[in-house]
Design a protein around this motif. Structure first.
Motif, PDB file in Angstrom:
ATOM      1  N   UNK A  28       0.871  -1.173   0.000  1.00 28.42           N
ATOM      2  CA  UNK A  28       0.000   0.000   0.000  1.00 28.42           C
ATOM      3  C   UNK A  28       0.911   1.228   0.000  1.00 28.42           C
ATOM      4  N   UNK A  29       1.507   1.491  -1.139  1.00 24.40           N
ATOM      5  CA  UNK A  29       2.553   2.493  -1.250  1.00 24.40           C
ATOM      6  C   UNK A  29       2.088   3.897  -0.902  1.00 24.40           C
ATOM      7  N   UNK A  30       0.797   4.153  -1.017  1.00 29.27           N
ATOM      8  CA  UNK A  30       0.288   5.489  -0.743  1.00 29.27           C
ATOM      9  C   UNK A  30       0.030   5.720   0.743  1.00 29.27           C
ATOM     10  N   UNK A  31       0.179   4.669   1.582  1.00 26.58           N
ATOM     11  CA  UNK A  31      -0.009   4.835   3.023  1.00 26.58           C
ATOM     12  C   UNK A  31       1.284   5.305   3.685  1.00 26.58           C
ATOM     13  N   UNK A  32       1.134   6.155   4.664  1.00 21.36           N
ATOM     14  CA  UNK A  32       2.256   6.632   5.465  1.00 21.36           C
ATOM     15  C   UNK A  32       2.800   5.468   6.288  1.00 21.36           C
ATOM     16  N   UNK A  33       4.106   5.217   6.201  1.00 19.79           N
ATOM     17  CA  UNK A  33       4.695   4.144   7.015  1.00 19.79           C
ATOM     18  C   UNK A  33       5.724   4.700   7.994  1.00 19.79           C
ATOM     19  N   UNK A  34       5.708   6.001   8.174  1.00 17.95           N
ATOM     20  CA  UNK A  34       6.651   6.646   9.091  1.00 17.95           C
ATOM     21  C   UNK A  34       6.176   6.588  10.532  1.00 17.95           C
ATOM     22  N   UNK A  35       6.983   7.178  11.394  1.00 21.13           N
ATOM     23  CA  UNK A  35       6.673   7.192  12.830  1.00 21.13           C
ATOM     24  C   UNK A  35       5.397   7.959  13.151  1.00 21.13           C
ATOM     25  N   UNK A  36       5.016   8.891  12.275  1.00 22.19           N
ATOM     26  CA  UNK A  36       3.813   9.685  12.538  1.00 22.19           C
ATOM     27  C   UNK A  36       2.556   9.088  11.903  1.00 22.19           C
ATOM     28  N   UNK A  37       2.629   7.845  11.393  1.00 18.79           N
ATOM     29  CA  UNK A  37       1.459   7.184  10.802  1.00 18.79           C
ATOM     30  C   UNK A  37       0.445   6.853  11.896  1.00 18.79           C
ATOM     31  N   UNK A  38      -0.835   7.003  11.593  1.00 16.80           N
ATOM     32  CA  UNK A  38      -1.851   6.633  12.578  1.00 16.80           C
ATOM     33  C   UNK A  38      -1.732   5.153  12.967  1.00 16.80           C
TER      34      UNK A  38
END
Length: 187
Positions: A64-74
């Motif tokens: 799911x490349x469009x999803x945020x995978x960083x530390x600030x992801x929900x």
């Protein structure tokens, strides 16, 4: 082209389990320190026309490349079921969403729901492009199942099982097994 082929053509082959892993589901999370869980999908070849096993492991494959995978992801954004089994039987397409759990069942609802929504998106995409591809398609006839697989604690637990246990209002079915998932029982 049959519905099975058309839907399979939408999902990238990199997620298709091949070779020795074609019918083997593996739960192997080194971070938890738990023992590896291997579950083989079993069925009678005469009962199922075709089968594809897909693994969308969000820890190693960013699908799911469009999803945020960083530390600030929900929290929970990148949760997803372990496997999707696509089955053709008597010209009926069934999709079985599988979550493997070795311990408690916490979080299985979110993971299976993410898989269900993903498959709905795939099916709606197929419906959207069917005319361009001169494809007949009936997505209403696709049967969608959700299964939570946990290891059996004893042989006694397996022999007591009479019916498939429904876990919640979303029709999640619970399967206890040692290392074999009898697919036909869940279609």
């Amino acid at each position: 082209m049959k519905d099975f082929d058309f839907i399979a053509s939408i999902i990238h082959n990199r997620y298709l389990c091949k070779g020795n892993e074609r019918l083997l589901m593996i739960e192997d999370k080194e971070s938890t320190g738990k023992e590896q869980q291997l579950v083989r999908i079993s069925f009678n070849e005469r009962q199922i026309d075709r089968i594809n096993l897909y693994r969308f492991d969000s820890e190693t494959n960013k699908f799911l490349l469009f999803f945020n995978d960083g530390d600030n992801a929900p929290k929970g954004l990148n949760k997803f079921c372990d496997y999707i089994i696509m089955v053709e039987r008597d010209d009926v397409l069934s999709v079985v969403l599988v979550e493997l759990k070795r311990g408690g069942t916490d979080g299985h609802e979110q993971q299976l729901e993410a898989g269900r929504l993903f498959m709905k998106y795939i099916l709606k995409t197929a419906e959207r492009i069917k005319d361009l591809n001169k494809q007949e398609l009936n997505i209403e006839s696709v049967e969608l199942r959700q299964v939570l697989i946990q290891p059996a604690r004893s042989n006694k637990e397996l022999t007591k099982r009479k019916d498939i246990e429904l876990l919640d209002k979303n029709s999640v079915m619970k399967c206890r097994c040692f290392n074999e998932f009898r697919l036909i029982e869940y279609l």
